[in-house]
Design an enzyme around this catalytic site. Sequence first.
Site, short mmCIF file in Angstrom:
data_model
loop_
_atom_site.label_atom_id
_atom_site.label_comp_id
_atom_site.label_asym_id
_atom_site.label_seq_id
_atom_site.Cartn_x
_atom_site.Cartn_y
_atom_site.Cartn_z
N GLU A 425 0.82 -1.21 0.00
CA GLU A 425 0.00 0.00 0.00
C GLU A 425 0.86 1.26 0.00
OE1 GLU A 425 -2.84 -0.36 3.18
OE2 GLU A 425 -3.73 -2.17 2.34
N ASN A 426 1.86 1.27 -0.86
CA ASN A 426 2.76 2.43 -0.92
C ASN A 426 2.16 3.60 -1.67
OD1 ASN A 426 4.85 -0.26 -1.36
ND2 ASN A 426 5.07 1.03 0.46
#
Length: 821
Positions: A425-426
Site C-alpha cells: 500500500e505504498n
Amino acid sequence: MFRGVKIVLLFLFAITFSSSAQTTKRLNTGWEFVRQDLGGIWEAVRPVGKGNPEELPFWQAVNLPHCFNAIDAVDPDVNYYQGPGWYRTTIDVENPYANGRTLLHFEGAGQKTEVYIYTTKVAAHVGGYDEWTADITEAVAAFKKSPIFKTQFKGKIPVIIRCDNSRDLEMMPSSLSDFNVYGGIYRYLNLVYNPQLAIDKIFAHATVDAQGKQGKVSLKTRFFPTDITANAVVKISLIDPQGKSVFNASKTIDSFNGDISLDEIAIKSPKLWSTDLPQQYELRLSVDANGQTFNATQKIGFRNFEFVKKGPFMLNGKRLLLRGTHRHEDHAGVAAAMTEEMMVTEMKMMKEMGVNFIRLGHYQQSRIILNLCDSLGIVVWEEIPWCRGGLGGKIYQEQGKRMLTNMIEQHYNHPSIIIWGLGNENDWPGDFSEFDKEKIRTYMKELNNLSHQLDPSRSTAIRRCDFCRDIVDVYSPSIWAGWYRGVYTEYKDVSKAEFDKSDRFLHVEWGGDSHARRHSENPDNALMKIKTGGGADERAGDASLYGGGARVSKDGDWSESYIANLIDWHLKEQETMPWLSGTAYWPFKDFSTPIRPENPVPYVNQKGVVERDFTKKESYYIFQSYWTTQPMAHIYGHSWPVRWGADGEEKMVKVYSNCDEAELFINGKSYGIKKRNSQDFPAAGLRWAVPMQKGTYQIKVVAKKGKVVVTDEITQEYQTEKWGKPAKLVLQKIADENGLATIEVKAYDADGVLCLDAANEVRFNSVGDGELIKNQGTSTASAKVQLYNGRATVKLKTNAAKNVVSVSAIGLSTQFLVVEK
C-alpha cells in the site's frame, strides 16, 4: 532478473550451532522491566532483585519474550503505549573458548534498541523485525576487572536493554499501518559463545533443473570479523532426507573476509521439496582453527518454481494453485511476544486448514515461523515493513534497504520462500507533506534491483501500488469484492480484469470482518444496497464505519454467516480459474490494530478465520472443505445457539465437507443424502431446507468419502417469538470450572423476549478479589464488546473469593451479579 525463467532456490534459515561446550542459551528468565524512560543508565544498574524501597521507578519481574503492549494494544479506553521501556538482568558469562567472542543474539526487538553492559553502551539497532547481534566481549572483560563485579554483583554481568517504539516518521513501518508498531524484546534473546573463528552466515543456493534430474548447491560462507592468522580446515557434509550422507569434502582456507566460496555440490536426482512432501537435506559444516572447532548445521531444499507469464504458478514442473493466508505476529495476552509453542500451534492450524502458501505481513518474521514453513510445506512471500505513509528521506530509505538486505541474507536458505516483498500500500500517503509518485517509483526500482542483486533466484512483489506494478516481478492489486467495494459475485470478473493488466498476477488480501459468534438469518441483505460494476478495490475511507457510499464493511451485519457466503463463493470460483496463480485470504487470525477503535471488539481487525486466542470461527471449516483431503464434515452453527423465524418456516441447514456425500438427520429423522458439487453454491450443494417450529433441534450429519465415514452434531433452539428493541440486560453465571466462572449477558425486550439481532455495545466490570479476563482482543475476553445475537460472555477468575460483576450499555440499566467463591 529471472522474468519468465524457471528457477529454483536455496533454502534454509536458521543456522544451528553446536560444539562440545554449550554455545547458545535463551535468556528467558530473571528479567525486570519498566515501561517508561530513565533519567540515565545509572538508574538501572543496581543488582536485580535486591529490593530497594527508595528506588524509582518500580521495576516488575518479566520473562522473555515480552511486549510492552501485551494488554494495552486492545484496551478500549487507552491508546497503546509508544515510547521507551527498559529491561535489566544479571547473567553468568564464561566463554569456554580462549580468545572467543561473546554475543547477545536478538531474534527481534522493537523498534529501536540499545544494549548496555553495566553503564557501557555496546550496541544499538534500528528496526523491529530483523535479527542482529551485540558483541559484549570487551565490555564483559572490562566489567570483570571492576571491584563491584564480585562484591555488588556476586560474579554476574549486568545486562541492560532499552527498547523504544516511539512514533518516528523517519522509521519503517508507518504508524498509519493497520497494525500496532509494538515495543519490547518480543522475540527470543540468546547468549552465544563463539570460538575465535566462527561462521556468521551460510549461503547455500540449491537449484534443480526443470526435470528434477540434476541438483546443485553453490555454497558460500561469511565469518564473523576475526584477527586469526592460522589456516582453517572446513569440513562439509550433506545428508539427504532419509539420513544418508551424499556428499563429503574438506577445504583449507586462509582468508576470512567477505563471502567465501566453499564448494559446488552436484546431486543427481535430488529429492525435491514440495508443499505435499517438504523433503529437506541437512548441510553440516565444521571449522577447525587454532585447536578450536565451530560446528553448524542448516536445512536446505531443492525445488523449481515459476510464475508463468500470463498464467499460473508452477512448482517442480506442475501447476500448484497457491491456497494462502496471512500472518501477523500477534496473540491474545502477549501481543507480539509469542512463544515457540504458540507459533507451532498456529502454523499447524494453518496447514490443517489446507494452507500451502502464506504472506508474512508486513515485516520479516521469526526464524521459528520460517523453519515451520520449511518443514510443513508452506510457500512464503516475506516482505519488509515499507507499509503505507508514503516515502521518507535518506534515513528512512537507508533503513528500508538495510532491512531488505538483512531479510534476504538471514532467510536466504529457506526452501519455502519464493517471493521477497518490497512494500504494501505504498500509494497510501499521510506521513509526509510530499507525495511524489516518481520518487516512490525510483525507490521501488532501487529495492527491486537490490533484491535481485542479493538473490536473483527469487521473485519480487508488492501489493496495491498500481503506479509501480511494472517494476516488480509479481503484482497484487487491491480486490475486496463484497467487502470494501462491490459484491462478492463480481470476484472472478474483477480478478480477470486485473490479471490482464499484469504479466504475473497473484491476489493477496481478500475477505472481510466477522464478529465471532454473531450469525444472521439473512446475511446478504446489505448487498441490495451495494453498487456493482465500479470495481472491488479498497479506497481511502473504505475501512471506516462512517460516511461514504454503501459498502458491506459499513452497512453489513458483520456476521459469520455473511463471511461464510463470501468465502464459499471465492473458493468455488478459484477452482474454475485455470490462469490463477493463487490467492491469500487476509488474515488467518484476528489481530490488534490502532486504527479500528469502533469495531465490535475494539482495536481488533476481525477478518481472521480464528480469533486472537486460536478459537476457530465457522469459516475455518469452509477452507478445510475446499482445501483438504482428510475427510471432514462441519455443520454450520456450532456457535449459534438460537435460530429464529416464523413457525413452520423453512431454514437452510448447511454442511461444509470435503466428502463425496452427506446425509442430514434432524432429531433422528433423515432429510436425505446430498452429493457434493463444489460449484453448487452455497456449501457445495450440502444444504437442506428444514421446516422449523419452536423447540430444540438435534442436528447430525453423516458424511462419506469412499469407505471413510465422519460425523458432526450440534444442538440449536428455534425461537418464533418476535421481539422489540432491547429494554433490559440480564446477567448470569452459566459455568464455573477450576475457579473460572463464565458470565453471560443477554438483551431482552420489554416483554421478556430475547432480542436475537441485538448488537448493543456492552461493558463488563468487576469488584472484588477476583480478576476479570479482559483486554485479550476476543469476543469472549473483552471489557467492551458488541453483543452477538443478543448475548455476550466474559470470564472471571474468582480467586476463591466473593466478587461482583457488572454490565452496562447506553440507554439500559446497569446490571450486577454477585459471584460467590
